[in-house]
Write a protein that holds these residues in place. Structure first.
Motif, PDB file in Angstrom:
ATOM      1  N   LEU A   1     -12.014  -3.912   5.174  1.00  0.00           N
ATOM      2  CA  LEU A   1     -10.590  -3.614   5.292  1.00  0.00           C
ATOM      3  C   LEU A   1     -10.552  -2.725   6.786  1.00  0.00           C
ATOM      4  CD1 LEU A   1      -9.296  -2.477   1.932  1.00  0.00           C
ATOM      5  CD2 LEU A   1      -8.879  -4.628   2.868  1.00  0.00           C
ATOM      6  N   GLY A   2     -11.390  -2.241   7.232  1.00  0.00           N
ATOM      7  CA  GLY A   2     -11.308  -1.692   8.731  1.00  0.00           C
ATOM      8  C   GLY A   2     -11.002  -0.195   8.534  1.00  0.00           C
ATOM      9  N   LYS A   3     -11.371   0.467   9.819  1.00  0.00           N
ATOM     10  CA  LYS A   3     -11.336   1.969   9.809  1.00  0.00           C
ATOM     11  C   LYS A   3      -9.824   2.585   9.686  1.00  0.00           C
ATOM     12  CE  LYS A   3     -15.550   2.118  12.748  1.00  0.00           C
ATOM     13  NZ  LYS A   3     -16.251   2.517  13.862  1.00  0.00           N
TER      14      LYS A   3
ATOM     15  N   ASP B   1      -1.175   1.823   1.171  1.00  0.00           N
ATOM     16  CA  ASP B   1      -2.654   2.058   0.917  1.00  0.00           C
ATOM     17  C   ASP B   1      -2.814   3.180   0.123  1.00  0.00           C
ATOM     18  OD1 ASP B   1      -3.263   0.334   3.086  1.00  0.00           O
ATOM     19  OD2 ASP B   1      -2.691   1.723   4.499  1.00  0.00           O
ATOM     20  N   PHE B   2      -2.072   4.231  -0.107  1.00  0.00           N
ATOM     21  CA  PHE B   2      -2.173   5.313  -0.838  1.00  0.00           C
ATOM     22  C   PHE B   2      -2.150   4.937  -2.432  1.00  0.00           C
ATOM     23  CE2 PHE B   2       0.134   8.497  -3.740  1.00  0.00           C
ATOM     24  CZ  PHE B   2      -0.858   9.516  -3.623  1.00  0.00           C
TER      25      PHE B   2
ATOM     26  N   TYR C   1      -6.683  -7.112   0.517  1.00  0.00           N
ATOM     27  CA  TYR C   1      -7.119  -7.831   1.854  1.00  0.00           C
ATOM     28  C   TYR C   1      -5.864  -8.765   1.942  1.00  0.00           C
ATOM     29  CZ  TYR C   1      -9.954 -10.413   5.362  1.00  0.00           C
ATOM     30  OH  TYR C   1      -9.963 -11.102   6.499  1.00  0.00           O
ATOM     31  N   PHE C   2      -5.437  -9.469   1.132  1.00  0.00           N
ATOM     32  CA  PHE C   2      -4.159 -10.431   1.418  1.00  0.00           C
ATOM     33  C   PHE C   2      -3.027  -9.826   2.015  1.00  0.00           C
ATOM     34  CE2 PHE C   2      -0.390 -12.502  -0.403  1.00  0.00           C
ATOM     35  CZ  PHE C   2      -0.379 -13.776   0.262  1.00  0.00           C
ATOM     36  N   VAL C   3      -2.662  -8.635   1.285  1.00  0.00           N
ATOM     37  CA  VAL C   3      -1.659  -7.908   1.728  1.00  0.00           C
ATOM     38  C   VAL C   3      -1.682  -7.291   3.396  1.00  0.00           C
ATOM     39  CG1 VAL C   3      -0.224  -5.758   1.486  1.00  0.00           C
ATOM     40  CG2 VAL C   3      -0.760  -7.115  -0.401  1.00  0.00           C
ATOM     41  N   GLU C   4      -3.053  -6.863   3.585  1.00  0.00           N
ATOM     42  CA  GLU C   4      -3.169  -6.557   5.211  1.00  0.00           C
ATOM     43  C   GLU C   4      -2.950  -7.860   5.936  1.00  0.00           C
ATOM     44  OE1 GLU C   4      -3.518  -3.706   6.214  1.00  0.00           O
ATOM     45  OE2 GLU C   4      -3.275  -2.698   4.230  1.00  0.00           O
ATOM     46  N   TRP C   5      -3.452  -8.871   5.355  1.00  0.00           N
ATOM     47  CA  TRP C   5      -3.477 -10.328   6.117  1.00  0.00           C
ATOM     48  C   TRP C   5      -1.835 -10.563   6.393  1.00  0.00           C
ATOM     49  CZ3 TRP C   5      -1.397 -14.898   4.735  1.00  0.00           C
ATOM     50  CH2 TRP C   5      -1.515 -15.890   5.581  1.00  0.00           C
ATOM     51  N   LEU C   6      -1.040 -10.441   5.316  1.00  0.00           N
ATOM     52  CA  LEU C   6       0.205 -10.830   5.268  1.00  0.00           C
ATOM     53  C   LEU C   6       0.989  -9.996   6.409  1.00  0.00           C
ATOM     54  CD1 LEU C   6       2.013 -12.796   3.596  1.00  0.00           C
ATOM     55  CD2 LEU C   6       2.593 -10.617   2.236  1.00  0.00           C
ATOM     56  N   THR C   7       0.616  -8.689   6.381  1.00  0.00           N
ATOM     57  CA  THR C   7       1.615  -7.884   7.619  1.00  0.00           C
ATOM     58  C   THR C   7       0.790  -8.334   8.840  1.00  0.00           C
ATOM     59  OG1 THR C   7      -0.362  -6.118   7.175  1.00  0.00           O
ATOM     60  CG2 THR C   7       1.632  -6.023   6.038  1.00  0.00           C
ATOM     61  N   GLN C   8      -0.262  -8.549   8.938  1.00  0.00           N
ATOM     62  CA  GLN C   8      -0.786  -8.894  10.388  1.00  0.00           C
ATOM     63  C   GLN C   8       0.004 -10.226  10.678  1.00  0.00           C
ATOM     64  OE1 GLN C   8      -2.615  -7.157  12.663  1.00  0.00           O
ATOM     65  NE2 GLN C   8      -2.777  -5.531  11.150  1.00  0.00           N
TER      66      GLN C   8
ATOM     67  N   ARG D   1       7.641  -9.384   9.587  1.00  0.00           N
ATOM     68  CA  ARG D   1       8.719  -8.645   8.915  1.00  0.00           C
ATOM     69  C   ARG D   1       8.262  -8.239   7.688  1.00  0.00           C
ATOM     70  NH1 ARG D   1      13.126 -13.849   9.548  1.00  0.00           N
ATOM     71  NH2 ARG D   1      13.482 -13.853  11.788  1.00  0.00           N
ATOM     72  N   THR D   2       7.215  -8.434   7.134  1.00  0.00           N
ATOM     73  CA  THR D   2       6.643  -7.805   6.152  1.00  0.00           C
ATOM     74  C   THR D   2       6.110  -6.327   6.195  1.00  0.00           C
ATOM     75  OG1 THR D   2       4.523  -8.622   6.301  1.00  0.00           O
ATOM     76  CG2 THR D   2       6.045  -9.954   4.972  1.00  0.00           C
ATOM     77  N   ARG D   3       6.019  -5.925   7.518  1.00  0.00           N
ATOM     78  CA  ARG D   3       5.471  -4.595   7.750  1.00  0.00           C
ATOM     79  C   ARG D   3       6.418  -3.441   7.475  1.00  0.00           C
ATOM     80  NH1 ARG D   3       3.049  -5.980  13.940  1.00  0.00           N
ATOM     81  NH2 ARG D   3       1.576  -7.511  13.060  1.00  0.00           N
TER      82      ARG D   3
END
Length: 234
Positions: free
Chosen positions: A25-27, A37-38, A74-81, A85-87
């Motif tokens: 997921l990254g630093k 994330d929380f 991971y999918f949600v993080e990919w989605l926001t990248q 508009r999802t961020r």
């Protein structure tokens, strides 16, 4: 005995999988904890904890739960990248709580922030008076970013019209009485040179030094071990 061994194996497996998941997921997931994330961290920890003490849950069940939940994160993080508009929905968005020196009470109320909380966050930024602040932005991870009024800002070299200086990154050459040979090699330095530098400052061996920090063009910075009487290490 088998029960303890099973718990040990499952705990180690859960830790390894969570560690791998964190690396994937990254630093930024560690330093920038958004609301999503929380929630993810709490739920993931709860799932692993419950699985460890569930007699019907084995290694495969724990691995499955963590991998599935990790895939969702991971999918949600990919989605926001991928879709900007999802961020705002998934990660939150910054809120300006002080604008041109004035507190925006509606924004503070929306973020459940009172004046005492605001003052505490400002003190974390070494700001002890509201009149010093020009802008304050509440980030999505709960931290406060502050821009002071010009009268309270620390002057820079550019403000003082001073010539630019090269920025040098210090390198650790000795840590806890041991030489860090990789750093020594990286800086094209030798053990003999290091020993000479120690002797110039009155030390006989590397074992006397707790930390040695090297900055090009400057004297070697040394922190020796000290005994209980706070005297120089003998």
């Amino acid at each position: 005995m088998n029960t303890y061994f099973s718990l040990f194996t499952e705990a180690v497996l859960g830790l390894v999988i969570l560690f791998i998941l964190t690396k994937i997921l990254g630093k930024t997931q560690i330093s920038q904890l958004t609301p999503f994330d929380f929630i993810s961290a709490v739920l993931l920890g709860e799932l692993v904890g419950n699985a460890l003490f569930d007699p019907d849950a084995g290694i495969m069940e724990i691995a499955f739960v963590v991998i599935v939940f990790g895939t969702i994160i991971y999918f949600v993080e990919w989605l926001t990248q991928k879709f900007k508009r999802t961020r705002a929905l998934l990660e939150g968005s910054p809120s300006i709580v002080i604008y041109k020196g004035k507190m925006i009470r509606d924004v503070m109320k929306k973020n459940k922030m009172d004046i005492n909380m605001l003052q505490q966050l400002l003190r974390d930024k070494d700001v002890f008076s509201l009149q010093e602040v020009e802008y304050a932005i509440l980030e999505s991870n709960g931290k406060l970013s502050v821009m002071k009024k010009s009268d309270y800002q620390t002057p820079t070299r550019k403000d003082m019209k001073l010539a630019q200086q090269e920025v040098k990154l210090p390198t650790l050459l000795i840590n806890d009485g041991e030489i860090i040979y990789d750093n020594l090699k990286e800086k094209n330095l030798t053990v003999e040179w290091l020993q000479e530098q120690l002797e110039l400052q009155g030390y006989r061996s590397v074992e006397e030094i707790f930390v040695a920090e090297y900055t090009k063009g400057e004297d070697l910075f040394l922190v020796p071990f000290i005994n209980r009487n706070h005297e120089k290490w003998q």
